[in-house]
Each structure stands twice: as structure tokens, then as C-alpha cells.
Write a protein that holds these residues in place. Structure first.
Motif, short mmCIF file in Angstrom:
data_model
loop_
_atom_site.label_atom_id
_atom_site.label_comp_id
_atom_site.label_asym_id
_atom_site.label_seq_id
_atom_site.Cartn_x
_atom_site.Cartn_y
_atom_site.Cartn_z
N HIS A 112 -2.09 5.54 -6.01
CA HIS A 112 -3.35 6.18 -5.08
C HIS A 112 -3.38 7.65 -5.13
CE1 HIS A 112 -4.37 2.22 -3.71
NE2 HIS A 112 -3.41 1.96 -2.81
N ASP A 167 0.80 -1.07 -0.16
CA ASP A 167 -0.05 -0.04 -0.03
C ASP A 167 0.88 1.53 -0.02
OD1 ASP A 167 -2.76 0.98 0.46
OD2 ASP A 167 -1.68 2.10 2.02
N ASP A 185 2.15 1.77 -3.40
CA ASP A 185 1.12 2.49 -4.20
C ASP A 185 0.73 3.84 -4.12
OD1 ASP A 185 0.48 -0.13 -5.18
OD2 ASP A 185 -1.11 -0.46 -4.13
N TRP A 186 0.88 4.26 -2.65
CA TRP A 186 0.88 5.64 -2.67
C TRP A 186 2.10 6.60 -3.18
CZ3 TRP A 186 -3.19 8.46 -1.33
CH2 TRP A 186 -4.05 8.09 -0.75
#
Length: 62
Positions: free
Chosen positions: A47, A38, A41-42
Motif C-alpha cells: 500500500h 493490512d 501490507d503497509w
């Protein structure tokens, strides 16, 4: 009579595996692996938080 609270479970936001909330050092994720995926992804901008691209920011323009 027991004062034990029921164990709260929820799906991991990354892999959707059902995981425990209490005593989970990676919460809301199920594991460090999902947490790092995650974060990646940022960092790679997969995101994003929607916003007005024309809104004034902190950037100074000459």
C-alpha cells in the motif's frame, strides 16, 4: 418506544465480510487478523499514498 439506534454495518476493508461498527475494537476491520494483514501490507509497501517523487522533502542534501 425505544431509543435504540440501528446497528451500523459495513464491509471489512480487508476481507469484505459484513461487520458491525459499534463495539468493534478492530474497526474498521472485522478482526485483529484483518487489521494485522493490512498493517503488514503497509509495512511491506504493498500500500502507498501517491505523491510527487520529485517534491522536496525533509531530507538534507549536502
Amino acid at each position: 418506544m425505544s431509543n435504540d439506534k440501528p446497528t451500523r454495518t459495513y464491509p471489512c476493508p480487508q476481507c469484505r465480510t459484513l461487520t458491525r461498527w459499534d463495539n468493534n475494537p478492530w474497526r474498521p476491520f472485522c478482526s485483529e487478523r484483518c487489521k494485522l494483514i493490512d498493517l503488514g501490507d503497509w509495512a511491506s509497501e504493498r500500500h502507498a499514498i501517491p505523491g510527487d517523487p520529485e517534491a522536496p522533502g525533509d531530507d538534507f542534501q549536502d
